[in-house]
Motif scaffolding. Structure first.
Motif, PDB file in Angstrom:
ATOM      1  N   LEU A   1      -3.974  10.352 -58.885  1.00 14.97           N
ATOM      2  CA  LEU A   1      -3.481  11.227 -59.956  1.00 14.97           C
ATOM      3  C   LEU A   1      -2.669  10.449 -60.985  1.00 14.97           C
ATOM      4  CD1 LEU A   1      -2.456  14.267 -57.722  1.00 14.97           C
ATOM      5  CD2 LEU A   1      -4.474  14.091 -59.183  1.00 14.97           C
TER       6      LEU A   1
ATOM      7  N   GLN B   1      -8.667  18.761 -58.488  1.00 12.35           N
ATOM      8  CA  GLN B   1      -9.202  17.395 -58.491  1.00 12.35           C
ATOM      9  C   GLN B   1      -9.248  16.819 -57.086  1.00 12.35           C
ATOM     10  OE1 GLN B   1      -6.410  15.716 -61.363  1.00 12.35           O
ATOM     11  NE2 GLN B   1      -8.047  15.561 -62.876  1.00 12.35           N
ATOM     12  N   THR B   2      -8.178  17.073 -56.296  1.00 16.39           N
ATOM     13  CA  THR B   2      -8.166  16.498 -54.957  1.00 16.39           C
ATOM     14  C   THR B   2      -8.995  17.319 -53.965  1.00 16.39           C
ATOM     15  OG1 THR B   2      -6.127  17.620 -54.294  1.00 16.39           O
ATOM     16  CG2 THR B   2      -5.890  15.462 -55.307  1.00 16.39           C
TER      17      THR B   2
ATOM     18  N   GLY C   1      -3.172   8.955 -54.443  1.00 13.67           N
ATOM     19  CA  GLY C   1      -4.011  10.136 -54.631  1.00 13.67           C
ATOM     20  C   GLY C   1      -4.933  10.043 -55.839  1.00 13.67           C
TER      21      GLY C   1
ATOM     22  N   PRO D   1      -8.954  10.702 -58.742  1.00 12.91           N
ATOM     23  CA  PRO D   1      -8.810  11.605 -57.604  1.00 12.91           C
ATOM     24  C   PRO D   1     -10.166  12.111 -57.107  1.00 12.91           C
ATOM     25  CG  PRO D   1      -8.309  12.762 -59.650  1.00 12.91           C
ATOM     26  CD  PRO D   1      -8.518  11.319 -60.009  1.00 12.91           C
TER      27      PRO D   1
ATOM     28  N   ARG E   1      -8.793  12.312 -50.692  1.00 11.61           N
ATOM     29  CA  ARG E   1      -7.340  12.410 -50.545  1.00 11.61           C
ATOM     30  C   ARG E   1      -6.872  13.783 -51.008  1.00 11.61           C
ATOM     31  NH1 ARG E   1      -7.401   8.237 -54.598  1.00 11.61           N
ATOM     32  NH2 ARG E   1      -9.504   9.070 -54.564  1.00 11.61           N
ATOM     33  N   GLY E   2      -6.502  14.614 -50.063  1.00 11.07           N
ATOM     34  CA  GLY E   2      -6.052  15.976 -50.376  1.00 11.07           C
ATOM     35  C   GLY E   2      -4.552  15.996 -50.596  1.00 11.07           C
ATOM     36  N   MET E   3      -4.130  16.837 -51.524  1.00 11.83           N
ATOM     37  CA  MET E   3      -2.715  16.824 -51.893  1.00 11.83           C
ATOM     38  C   MET E   3      -2.092  18.209 -51.689  1.00 11.83           C
ATOM     39  SD  MET E   3      -0.840  14.569 -54.108  1.00 11.83           S
ATOM     40  CE  MET E   3       0.457  14.694 -55.299  1.00 11.83           C
TER      41      MET E   3
ATOM     42  N   ARG F   1       1.292   9.473 -55.614  1.00 12.01           N
ATOM     43  CA  ARG F   1       0.332   9.992 -56.587  1.00 12.01           C
ATOM     44  C   ARG F   1      -0.673   8.923 -57.001  1.00 12.01           C
ATOM     45  NH1 ARG F   1       1.071  14.602 -59.403  1.00 12.01           N
ATOM     46  NH2 ARG F   1       0.429  13.620 -61.334  1.00 12.01           N
TER      47      ARG F   1
END
Lengths: 262, 266
Positions: free
Chosen positions: B59, A166-167, B57, B77, B81-83, B54
């Motif tokens: 999420l 998703q990200t 993000g 998401p 924004r990378g996690m 989160r």
């Protein structure tokens, strides 16, 4: 050498594994032969291994057993594939959308616990004694198990895999195709392998009731004449086919998913 | 840009399964984060710092409040924004290189050729060129985490969110990756929120440390580490050790006090 056989929870090399597997069979056959020769059990009940092998050959030569095998294998694969092509999409749906799970899960659980042999009379009323009812028996025995297994396999995909997708900007469909399915595939193939085994179990149920062909029919009709060696040869045939199918699945699994090896 | 990320009145409550017991995780909380800033979220375990990150993000959904990024209201998401997760999130069915390349898969701003170049760039940056064709369960935990970081960077997010990314690693690997992250940060100047409970890690990496209370999370103290120890000194290992230990003691005391609250509640 001997000590390495008893290494605690350690794997053996492939060759040793194979030799031990064959040894298991040889031990079984030897004990069988000894029992027969001792005369404790009458040969009508327990024929010698040699007699069974003889009967096995006779089945092919005199009864055209090969065509029965082809028929049984076809029935199993047809019903199995029919289960698979419906169970995989539905299983994915159930694990992805809670509403689908909420609708299907209780019903599937209910049907799953119905004993398949008990359904045979009903299936014969519905579909007659032709091929359809046999396929239906096999399908009933595998589909409802498989759908839950597929659903569980996909549920076990780590949530981090989905969230990282998703990200990274993947859409829901892309997450399904590019992440969830590849991640769940090894376990899904294992589920198929296990379900395939059940399919063979129900084949006999299907072929004992109203059939005039197939391995199950051969076994059941020879029983009436107390042809014990032929009956045993028929049973062993199923065992061999099962073993080969299982090995083929395992081989495909290790080839397809070599990345799982450490 | 000082208010690159704008967190405004964000609050989150969890309910027990029967809906009877509510646990406030984040109290209405506001905060801004500047562009290129490295902010460390520090606090007792279970305090809600991860939940807040989160929410940034996308999420988790906040019960109230808003998050703006560069003036845009954020909802779910997306690639902005990378996690990087604590657990190894690299994909086992892909090689190291293909994992990193996966980060570029959904980018429409660059060509296929550029995607290859970006992949190689980050493959080199995290020092995994030699392992490019390895599947990820044949490399160590530290390498897998480098793969995850490179994959996230390859997707070119505006913000990097890191959830205790080095928490599961041994001390030596952790230190190595901390310094590698400082190098990456120097090269990329990526806006980063980094959640940790490791005080030394926070001091080493931060432009600013935000210390949270025990649950529900509110900000106890913000410390601009740059004003006390320059980032160059920290990177070069020439930081004033007296200041470092004084700061560490001060932060530990704050967290210890907050952790005591957690125990009282339980």
């Amino acid at each position: 050498m001997f000590k390495s056989l008893f290494a605690f929870r350690k794997p053996l090399n492939r060759r040793t594994d194979l030799v031990l597997g064959i040894t298991g069979f040889i031990l079984f056959l030897t004990m069988w032969e000894i029992t027969v020769r001792s005369g404790v059990i009458r040969p009508e009940f327990l024929p010698s291994p040699v007699a069974v092998v003889q009967a096995f050959v006779n089945l092919f030569v005199e009864r055209n057993f090969a065509s029965d095998i082809v028929i049984s294998v076809s029935r199993v694969w047809f019903a199995f594939l029919l289960s698979v092509i419906i169970a995989i999409p539905l299983g994915l749906l159930m694990s992805t959308y809670r509403f689908a799970g909420a609708i299907l899960e209780p019903f599937v659980d209910f049907v799953r616990y119905l004993p398949v042999p008990a359904l045979v009379p009903l299936l014969v009323i519905w579909f007659g004694v032709g091929e359809t009812s046999k396929i239906a028996v096999l399908w009933m025995g595998t589909f409802f198990q498989l759908i839950l297994m597929i659903s569980d396999d996909t549920k076990r995909v780590p949530v981090e895999f989905v969230e990282s997708g998703q990200t990274l900007g993947a859409s829901n469909g892309q997450i399904m195709r590019h992440i969830i399915i590849p991640a769940a595939l090894p376990n899904m193939i294992d589920s198929l392998r296990i379900t395939m085994g059940w399919c063979w179990t129900y084949l006999i149920v299907a072929e004992i009731v109203a059939a005039n062909s197939g391995i199950g029919h051969v076994i059941w009709s020879l029983r009436r004449f107390v042809k014990t060696p032929e009956v045993m040869a028929g049973i062993i045939t199923i065992g061999i086919i099962g073993l080969l199918t299982d090995q083929a699945f395992r081989y495909a699994h290790t080839r397809l998913f070599s990345y799982l090896r450490r | 840009m000082d208010n690159f990320i704008q967190i405004k009145d964000v609050a989150k409550t969890y309910w027990s399964n029967d809906g009877k017991i509510e646990t406030k995780v984040v109290l209405p909380l506001s905060m801004t984060i500047g562009e290129g800033e490295m902010v460390m979220f520090l606090g007792p375990s279970g305090c809600g710092k991860t939940t807040l990150m989160r929410i940034v993000g996308g999420l988790e959904t906040p019960d109230q409040g808003t998050i703006h990024l560069h003036g845009d209201l954020l909802t779910g998401p997306d690639r902005r924004r990378g996690m990087v997760f604590q657990s190894y999130s690299s994909y086992p069915w892909l090689t190291v290189r293909d994992n990193i390349k996966f980060g570029t898969r959904y980018r429409k701003d660059i060509s296929a050729q550029e995607k290859e170049e970006v992949t190689d760039h980050y493959l080199n940056m995290v020092g995994l060129k030699r392992y490019a064709d390895f599947y990820t369960n044949r490399i160590s935990g530290g390498m897998r985490q480098r793969v995850a970081i490179a994959r996230t960077l390859a997707s070119s997010p505006d913000v990097l969110l890191m959830d205790e990314p080095f928490g599961a690693l041994d001390a030596q690997t952790r230190e190595y990756l901390q310094f590698q992250l400082m190098d990456i940060n120097k090269a990329e100047k990526k806006t980063t929120i980094f959640v940790t409970h490791d005080v030394e890690e926070a001091i080493l990496l931060a432009n600013r440390i935000v210390i949270f209370s025990s649950r529900p999370a509110r900000v106890v103290r913000e410390i601009k580490v740059d004003d006390i120890l320059s980032i160059e000194d920290r990177r070069n290992g020439t930081a004033d050790m007296d200041r470092f230990f004084k700061l560490r003691a001060e932060i530990l005391e704050l967290i210890r006090a907050e952790y005591a609250h957690t125990l009282e509640e339980a």
